[in-house]
Design an enzyme around this catalytic site. Structure first.
Site, PDB file in Angstrom:
ATOM      1  N   HIS A  37       0.900  -0.934   0.164  1.00 33.27           N
ATOM      2  CA  HIS A  37       0.165   0.178   0.181  1.00 33.27           C
ATOM      3  C   HIS A  37       0.916   1.274   0.004  1.00 33.27           C
ATOM      4  O   HIS A  37       0.603   2.376  -0.343  1.00 33.27           O
ATOM      5  CB  HIS A  37      -0.584  -0.170   1.030  1.00 33.27           C
ATOM      6  CG  HIS A  37      -1.440  -1.250   1.126  1.00 33.27           C
ATOM      7  ND1 HIS A  37      -1.749  -2.001   2.401  1.00 33.27           N
ATOM      8  CD2 HIS A  37      -3.248  -1.454   0.381  1.00 33.27           C
ATOM      9  CE1 HIS A  37      -2.528  -2.478   2.716  1.00 33.27           C
ATOM     10  NE2 HIS A  37      -3.164  -2.628   1.029  1.00 33.27           N
ATOM     11  N   GLY A 147      -2.320  -1.329  -7.434  1.00 33.12           N
ATOM     12  CA  GLY A 147      -1.350  -2.970  -7.559  1.00 33.12           C
ATOM     13  C   GLY A 147      -1.203  -3.977  -8.462  1.00 33.12           C
ATOM     14  O   GLY A 147      -2.277  -4.353  -8.926  1.00 33.12           O
ATOM     15  N   GLU A 148      -0.391  -4.152  -8.943  1.00 34.45           N
ATOM     16  CA  GLU A 148       0.052  -5.571  -9.942  1.00 34.45           C
ATOM     17  C   GLU A 148      -0.471  -6.789  -9.083  1.00 34.45           C
ATOM     18  O   GLU A 148      -1.100  -7.976 -10.185  1.00 34.45           O
ATOM     19  CB  GLU A 148       0.881  -5.282 -10.747  1.00 34.45           C
ATOM     20  CG  GLU A 148       1.013  -4.196 -11.944  1.00 34.45           C
ATOM     21  CD  GLU A 148       2.198  -4.013 -12.068  1.00 34.45           C
ATOM     22  OE1 GLU A 148       3.309  -5.152 -12.094  1.00 34.45           O
ATOM     23  OE2 GLU A 148       2.682  -3.020 -12.775  1.00 34.45           O
ATOM     24  N   LYS A 149      -0.881  -6.882  -7.871  1.00 35.37           N
ATOM     25  CA  LYS A 149      -0.395  -8.195  -7.199  1.00 35.37           C
ATOM     26  C   LYS A 149      -1.899  -7.746  -7.367  1.00 35.37           C
ATOM     27  O   LYS A 149      -2.659  -9.748  -7.979  1.00 35.37           O
ATOM     28  CB  LYS A 149      -0.799  -7.192  -5.871  1.00 35.37           C
ATOM     29  CG  LYS A 149      -1.454  -8.323  -5.030  1.00 35.37           C
ATOM     30  CD  LYS A 149      -0.372  -9.072  -3.953  1.00 35.37           C
ATOM     31  CE  LYS A 149      -1.363 -10.381  -2.780  1.00 35.37           C
ATOM     32  NZ  LYS A 149      -2.700  -9.949  -2.441  1.00 35.37           N
ATOM     33  N   ASP A 150      -3.088  -7.600  -7.753  1.00 33.68           N
ATOM     34  CA  ASP A 150      -5.014  -7.342  -8.428  1.00 33.68           C
ATOM     35  C   ASP A 150      -5.083  -7.269  -9.104  1.00 33.68           C
ATOM     36  O   ASP A 150      -6.029  -6.367 -10.253  1.00 33.68           O
ATOM     37  CB  ASP A 150      -5.244  -6.534  -7.024  1.00 33.68           C
ATOM     38  CG  ASP A 150      -5.561  -6.934  -5.857  1.00 33.68           C
ATOM     39  OD1 ASP A 150      -5.776  -8.232  -5.702  1.00 33.68           O
ATOM     40  OD2 ASP A 150      -4.814  -6.568  -5.274  1.00 33.68           O
ATOM     41  N   GLN A 153      -8.143  -7.106 -11.115  1.00 40.46           N
ATOM     42  CA  GLN A 153      -9.064  -6.125 -10.798  1.00 40.46           C
ATOM     43  C   GLN A 153      -8.808  -4.678 -11.748  1.00 40.46           C
ATOM     44  O   GLN A 153      -9.085  -3.943 -11.931  1.00 40.46           O
ATOM     45  CB  GLN A 153      -8.192  -5.624  -9.675  1.00 40.46           C
ATOM     46  CG  GLN A 153      -9.258  -4.292  -8.421  1.00 40.46           C
ATOM     47  CD  GLN A 153      -9.078  -4.344  -7.669  1.00 40.46           C
ATOM     48  OE1 GLN A 153      -9.589  -5.096  -6.489  1.00 40.46           O
ATOM     49  NE2 GLN A 153      -7.613  -3.289  -6.791  1.00 40.46           N
ATOM     50  N   MET A 184       2.931  -9.238  -0.149  1.00 41.65           N
ATOM     51  CA  MET A 184       2.492  -8.569   0.654  1.00 41.65           C
ATOM     52  C   MET A 184       0.931  -8.394   0.527  1.00 41.65           C
ATOM     53  O   MET A 184       0.184  -8.302  -0.342  1.00 41.65           O
ATOM     54  CB  MET A 184       3.192  -7.052   0.772  1.00 41.65           C
ATOM     55  CG  MET A 184       4.793  -7.528   1.403  1.00 41.65           C
ATOM     56  SD  MET A 184       5.382  -5.538   2.512  1.00 41.65           S
ATOM     57  CE  MET A 184       6.620  -6.245   2.316  1.00 41.65           C
ATOM     58  N   SER A 186      -2.541  -7.478   2.820  1.00 36.65           N
ATOM     59  CA  SER A 186      -3.348  -7.377   4.808  1.00 36.65           C
ATOM     60  C   SER A 186      -3.478  -8.909   5.661  1.00 36.65           C
ATOM     61  O   SER A 186      -3.997  -9.246   6.080  1.00 36.65           O
ATOM     62  CB  SER A 186      -4.749  -6.624   4.860  1.00 36.65           C
ATOM     63  OG  SER A 186      -4.141  -5.601   3.697  1.00 36.65           O
ATOM     64  N   ARG A 187      -3.917  -9.607   4.354  1.00 41.59           N
ATOM     65  CA  ARG A 187      -4.804 -11.271   4.950  1.00 41.59           C
ATOM     66  C   ARG A 187      -3.489 -11.653   5.491  1.00 41.59           C
ATOM     67  O   ARG A 187      -4.242 -13.154   6.239  1.00 41.59           O
ATOM     68  CB  ARG A 187      -5.040 -11.925   3.948  1.00 41.59           C
ATOM     69  CG  ARG A 187      -6.395 -11.265   3.633  1.00 41.59           C
ATOM     70  CD  ARG A 187      -7.605 -12.144   2.800  1.00 41.59           C
ATOM     71  NE  ARG A 187      -8.934 -11.843   2.071  1.00 41.59           N
ATOM     72  CZ  ARG A 187      -9.659 -10.816   1.173  1.00 41.59           C
ATOM     73  NH1 ARG A 187      -8.373 -10.756   0.201  1.00 41.59           N
ATOM     74  NH2 ARG A 187     -10.794 -10.707   1.445  1.00 41.59           N
TER      75      ARG A 187
HETATM   76  P1  AMP Z   1      -6.296  -3.909  -0.648  1.00 40.23           P
HETATM   77  O1  AMP Z   1      -6.257  -2.729   0.087  1.00 40.23           O
HETATM   78  O2  AMP Z   1      -6.297  -5.363  -0.301  1.00 40.23           O
HETATM   79  O3  AMP Z   1      -7.533  -4.061  -1.665  1.00 40.23           O
HETATM   80  O4  AMP Z   1      -5.525  -3.478  -1.577  1.00 40.23           O
HETATM   81  C1  AMP Z   1      -5.090  -1.947  -1.839  1.00 40.23           C
HETATM   82  C2  AMP Z   1      -4.439  -1.920  -3.018  1.00 40.23           C
HETATM   83  O5  AMP Z   1      -3.056  -1.958  -2.447  1.00 40.23           O
HETATM   84  C3  AMP Z   1      -4.687  -2.499  -4.438  1.00 40.23           C
HETATM   85  O6  AMP Z   1      -3.665  -1.828  -5.474  1.00 40.23           O
HETATM   86  C4  AMP Z   1      -3.790  -3.331  -4.663  1.00 40.23           C
HETATM   87  O7  AMP Z   1      -3.350  -4.231  -5.168  1.00 40.23           O
HETATM   88  C5  AMP Z   1      -2.419  -2.738  -3.792  1.00 40.23           C
HETATM   89  N1  AMP Z   1      -1.498  -4.065  -3.218  1.00 40.23           N
HETATM   90  C6  AMP Z   1      -1.927  -4.667  -2.307  1.00 40.23           C
HETATM   91  N2  AMP Z   1      -1.024  -5.538  -2.083  1.00 40.23           N
HETATM   92  C7  AMP Z   1       0.134  -5.118  -2.333  1.00 40.23           C
HETATM   93  C8  AMP Z   1       1.843  -5.406  -3.060  1.00 40.23           C
HETATM   94  N3  AMP Z   1       1.879  -6.603  -2.647  1.00 40.23           N
HETATM   95  N4  AMP Z   1       2.026  -4.756  -3.899  1.00 40.23           N
HETATM   96  C9  AMP Z   1       1.702  -3.662  -4.279  1.00 40.23           C
HETATM   97  N5  AMP Z   1       0.556  -3.233  -4.519  1.00 40.23           N
HETATM   98  C10 AMP Z   1      -0.586  -4.550  -3.501  1.00 40.23           C
END
Ligand code: AMP
Length: 280
Positions: A37, A147-150, A153, A184, A186-187
């Site tokens: 984040h 983030g590219e993690k999702d 999305q 990384m 949150s879960r």
């Molecule tokens: P979330 O709070 O999990 O909904 O994520 C919020 C944003 O942070 C989204 O755009 C995610 O893709 C991004 N994000 C979550 N984890 C990562 C990570 N490990 N690296 C880069 N971006 C992330």
């Protein structure tokens, strides 16, 4: 850093920033911040004068048997971290101010939600697309950072922006990983110690698939068999949801690795669902 909880106050402030000619960026999040984040917030700060970070655990993207109630939260810590990373405004609305009790408008991008997470979480992308549309309308940002993690999305939001002609530029940041490779999330905080030691194999599997592709295995059916076998061997207690090879833009299956391919996985370790991906 300003903290705003009221929707109208946030919208009024955002309109004023635009009227002042400020370049603004929005980083939508569900909080419980980690370096992933924070990398988005820092990146947004380089791109814009004013950075809005939204912190909202969006109930409409959780299915009835999912982890909405147990999703990790720590607003006090998030406030400190967001400020340190360069956020100018932290927007933390409550559920009832975003969704009226008789909320009835939904945004969907069905062509990109057919596979991967859209298949196993039928309400998920409708909730994501709807809340992002609401946030874009409130914040009126020139830029929004994801983030590219999702990956699915991110792709879906890009299409939503294009199809609806929204004046928002979508930027993306690479996946931030722990030293052992675990993406990384949150879960990750919900993993038991034992699950945490096994979790990095999710990424190791992706690297294994990449290596096989590099050394000549082109058929994605063969790659998928090998990747599934890898997970059965190294993560036998994990419940694999999918390990799929997709076109990164259309999120539809590909048969051969003849261009960039998205390798995306989702696995449940105990009660915790993890996702990861690479482009090979
Ligand atoms: P979330 O709070 O999990 O909904 O994520 C919020 C944003 O942070 C989204 O755009 C995610 O893709 C991004 N994000 C979550 N984890 C990562 C990570 N490990 N690296 C880069 N971006 C992330």
């Amino acid at each position: 850093m300003k903290i705003i909880t009221d929707v109208k106050n946030f919208q009024t402030m955002a309109h004023k920033e635009r009227a002042k000619g400020k370049k603004t960026a929005l980083v939508p999040t569900m909080g419980f911040f980690h370096e992933g984040h924070l990398s988005l917030i820092r990146y947004a700060k380089k791109q814009a004068d004013t950075v809005y970070v939204s912190l909202f655990v969006n109930p409409t993207q959780f299915g009835p048997n999912e982890d909405l109630d147990t999703y990790p939260r720590d607003e006090a810590r998030d406030k400190t971290l967001a400020k340190e990373a360069g956020a100018d405004v932290l927007f933390c609305p409550d559920k009832s101010s975003i969704y009226a009790p008789d909320h009835g408008t939904w945004v969907e991008v069905p062509t990109l939600a057919r596979h991967l997470c859209g298949k196993s979480r039928p309400a998920f992308f409708r909730g994501v697309a709807t809340v992002c549309s609401i946030l874009f309308n409130l914040a009126l940002p020139q830029i929004a950072v994801f983030g590219e993690k999702d990956w699915q999305q991110l792709t879906l939001i890009r299409k939503l922006i294009r199809d609806m002609h929204l004046p928002v530029e979508i930027k993306s940041c690479p996946i931030v990983r722990e030293a052992d490779g675990l993406a990384m999330s949150s879960r990750n905080a919900c993993l038991t110690q034992k699950e945490r030691t096994i979790a990095p194999f999710l990424y190791k599997g992706l690297l294994y698939a990449e290596e096989l592709a590099k050394t000549g295995m082109q058929e994605t059916s063969a790659l998928q068999d090998a990747l599934t076998a890898f997970y059965s061997q190294y993560m036998p207690h994990g419940e694999l949801d999918y390990a799929d090879f997709m076109n990164p833009q259309t999120i539809s299956p590909v048969k051969k690795v003849s261009g960039p391919v998205l390798v995306a996985v989702a696995m449940k370790l105990g009660k915790t669902r993890l996702i990861d991906n690479i482009i090979i």
